[in-house]
Scaffold this motif. Structure first.
Motif: not given
Length: 228
Positions: A187-189, A195, A220, A191-192, A184-185
């Motif tokens: 995935e968020r990292s 971008s 991941y 994505d950020s 989860q960590h």
């Protein structure tokens, strides 16, 4: 050259220590785990030891890492000088701080600056004053957003690497919980960071950020595989 003592190892200081030890070249070689020819090359300046090699030299002949180095005046030291003088490898520093080895390398070649929050621990590791490290890092020159982004990404990678290593030492239930949190960590990292990378200009910092995305993606995939 990351963990080499190139440019700072003193062949003459090493030779003096060898002479003072009273040991033969073969005995020195045995202690260092090298050949007598390699000992001769160290004495004559034709070869520089790795940081691990320097640590073996200190163990075999005594003294400290600084006793075998030629360093500039203290005010001109970089983070690499502080680390080498402390007798530490980049890997050892990264493991202690919970960051990727590439982060330590990036700090030393001044590609980006370490987070200020790590300065007290770095000072402790290197046996140095925080003010000295502050000057070596050059915090007075504010880090750009890109530098901050890369430093943060490298910190995330270091934390995840430590978490994955810890997961291997716990039971299945705890492992699944830990790996789920890691995923989860990440995935968020990812994505950020993905971008943000698109908005960075071409250059070394963009390359470092792209490499961080690659490392995160690999971690991941590894975490997902471990969950199965």
């Amino acid at each position: 050259m990351a963990d080499s003592t190139s440019e700072v190892f003193s062949a003459s200081k090493f030779a003096e220590r060898v002479e003072a030890s009273g040991l033969t070249g073969r005995e020195i070689a045995t202690r260092l785990g090298v050949t007598p020819a390699q000992v001769s090359a160290l004495r004559n300046g034709r070869r520089n030891p790795s940081m691990d090699g320097l640590k073996r030299i200190v163990e075999a002949l005594g003294g400290s890492a600084v006793d075998y180095l030629v360093l500039p005046d203290k005010e001109r030291w970089t983070l690499r000088h502080f680390r080498v003088a402390a007798g530490l490898t980049q890997l050892e520093v990264s493991q202690d701080l919970g960051v990727a080895p590439a982060a330590v390398s990036g700090w030393e070649v001044r590609r980006y600056k370490p987070p200020r929050a790590l300065l007290p621990r770095l000072a402790e590791l290197y046996g140095a004053g925080e003010a000295d490290l502050d000057a070596a890092v050059g915090y007075e020159k504010l880090a750009s957003p890109a530098e901050g982004l890369v430093a943060l990404a490298q910190s995330v990678i270091g934390v995840v690497e430590v978490a994955l290593a810890a997961a291997a030492a716990v039971d299945d239930r705890e492992r699944q919980t830990l790996l789920s949190a890691v995923n989860q960590h990440l995935e968020r990292s990812l994505d950020s960071l993905s971008s943000a990378v698109r908005g960075l200009p071409e250059g070394q910092l963009r390359l470092a950020a792209v490499d961080a995305v690659r490392q995160m993606a690999e971690l991941y995939a590894a975490a997902n595989k471990a969950c199965r």
